[in-house]
Design a protein around this motif. Structure first.
Motif, mmCIF file in Angstrom:
data_model
loop_
_atom_site.group_PDB
_atom_site.id
_atom_site.type_symbol
_atom_site.label_atom_id
_atom_site.label_comp_id
_atom_site.label_asym_id
_atom_site.label_seq_id
_atom_site.Cartn_x
_atom_site.Cartn_y
_atom_site.Cartn_z
ATOM 1 N N TYR A 70 -45.486 26.460 9.043
ATOM 2 C CA TYR A 70 -44.311 26.749 8.246
ATOM 3 C C TYR A 70 -43.406 25.518 8.230
ATOM 4 O O TYR A 70 -43.389 24.729 9.175
ATOM 5 C CB TYR A 70 -43.497 27.905 8.840
ATOM 6 N N LEU A 122 -42.922 24.345 12.013
ATOM 7 C CA LEU A 122 -43.275 25.363 13.010
ATOM 8 C C LEU A 122 -44.719 25.793 12.845
ATOM 9 O O LEU A 122 -45.175 26.054 11.738
ATOM 10 C CB LEU A 122 -42.366 26.582 12.861
ATOM 11 N N LEU A 176 -44.213 29.080 4.089
ATOM 12 C CA LEU A 176 -45.591 28.903 4.539
ATOM 13 C C LEU A 176 -46.235 27.718 3.835
ATOM 14 O O LEU A 176 -46.238 27.641 2.596
ATOM 15 C CB LEU A 176 -46.388 30.178 4.283
ATOM 16 N N GLN A 221 -39.216 24.600 7.715
ATOM 17 C CA GLN A 221 -37.871 25.154 7.642
ATOM 18 C C GLN A 221 -36.880 24.035 7.363
ATOM 19 O O GLN A 221 -36.835 23.032 8.070
ATOM 20 C CB GLN A 221 -37.501 25.872 8.954
ATOM 21 N N GLN A 278 -32.123 27.541 5.919
ATOM 22 C CA GLN A 278 -33.103 28.284 5.129
ATOM 23 C C GLN A 278 -34.054 29.058 6.024
ATOM 24 O O GLN A 278 -34.149 28.814 7.231
ATOM 25 C CB GLN A 278 -33.911 27.318 4.256
ATOM 26 N N GLY A 279 -34.781 29.989 5.396
ATOM 27 C CA GLY A 279 -35.831 30.687 6.113
ATOM 28 C C GLY A 279 -37.072 29.821 6.224
ATOM 29 O O GLY A 279 -37.055 28.625 5.919
ATOM 30 N N LEU A 280 -38.168 30.416 6.674
ATOM 31 C CA LEU A 280 -39.415 29.683 6.845
ATOM 32 C C LEU A 280 -40.262 29.801 5.586
ATOM 33 O O LEU A 280 -40.338 30.869 4.975
ATOM 34 C CB LEU A 280 -40.209 30.268 8.018
#
Lengths: 115, 110
Positions: free
Chosen positions: A35, A90, A45, A37, A41-43
């Motif tokens: 991921y 991540l 893919l 980020q 912000q969110g993650l």
């Protein structure tokens, strides 16, 4: 101890250079994920792999490449084609239980800065 | 996977219960509800998951409405270390992908 390791924690590269981020897990998980980020912000893919020698693109795969030669390892290469590579990366892994839950376990992350 | 809606931020007094809501009105029958949290500059940490029934573990409780269109994560006695971004995720097991939105930023106040 079982877990997911990512190295290094901080990485600096010059613009135009490829860089490979490491992800290793000893949880005997079949599936692994990468991921990205960005601040606030969110993650999102990038790539995921359900089994060895197989992987699929996620939502933002352009400019990235992966390999899955071993069950324990899923390295991510950020290529020079990625226009905005500076981000927090991540790695995660999970089992592949059919018709059941599959929580993902995350590594500590690698913060990549391209100068 | 169904999308989720969470408030962008919440505050909670230390020692009180923190109740974090999540709407997932398009959830389907085989989708689980997961909760994760992310402390600044760390990887997300799994908290709890559920399908239909309420669930409890050592970290939290998960309350899912009977129609499964919403859920609430409860941290029974919030501490300062619970300050984090909390993500509610709805996920079915085909494809194994998770969708992380922007979550709820919980601040526990002394």
């Amino acid at each position: 101890d079982g877990g997911i390791t990512q190295s290094p924690k901080y990485l600096f590269r010059k613009e135009g250079q490829n860089v490979t981020l490491s992800c290793e897990q000893n949880l005997n998980h079949d599936a692994m994920y990468w991921y990205r980020q960005d601040p606030g912000q969110g993650l999102r893919l990038i790539y995921y792999s359900q089994i060895v020698n197989d992987f699929q693109k996620g939502d933002i795969a352009e400019g990235y490449s992966v390999s899955r030669e071993k069950k324990e390892s899923f390295p991510l290469t950020v290529t020079s084609a990625q226009k905005n590579p500076t981000a927090f990366y991540l790695c995660a892994s999970s089992f592949r239980r059919i018709l059941s839950y599959n929580e993902q376990f995350f590594g500590p992350g690698t913060r990549l800065t391209v100068l | 996977d169904a999308k989720t809606t969470q408030p962008p931020s919440m505050d909670c007094a230390e020692g009180r219960a923190a109740n974090l809501p999540c709407n997932h009105s398009t959830i389907s029958g085989n989708e689980y509800v997961y909760w994760y949290r992310q402390i600044h500059s760390q990887g997300p940490q799994y908290i709890i998951h559920g399908l239909k029934n309420n669930e409890t573990n050592e970290m939290a409780s998960l309350i899912i409405t009977e129609d499964r269109k919403s859920s609430t994560l409860i941290l029974p006695h919030a501490t300062l270390r619970d300050t984090a971004v909390y993500y509610c995720i709805v996920h079915k097991n085909t494809g194994n992908q998770f969708y992380f939105g922007t979550g709820t930023s919980l601040t526990v106040i002394p």
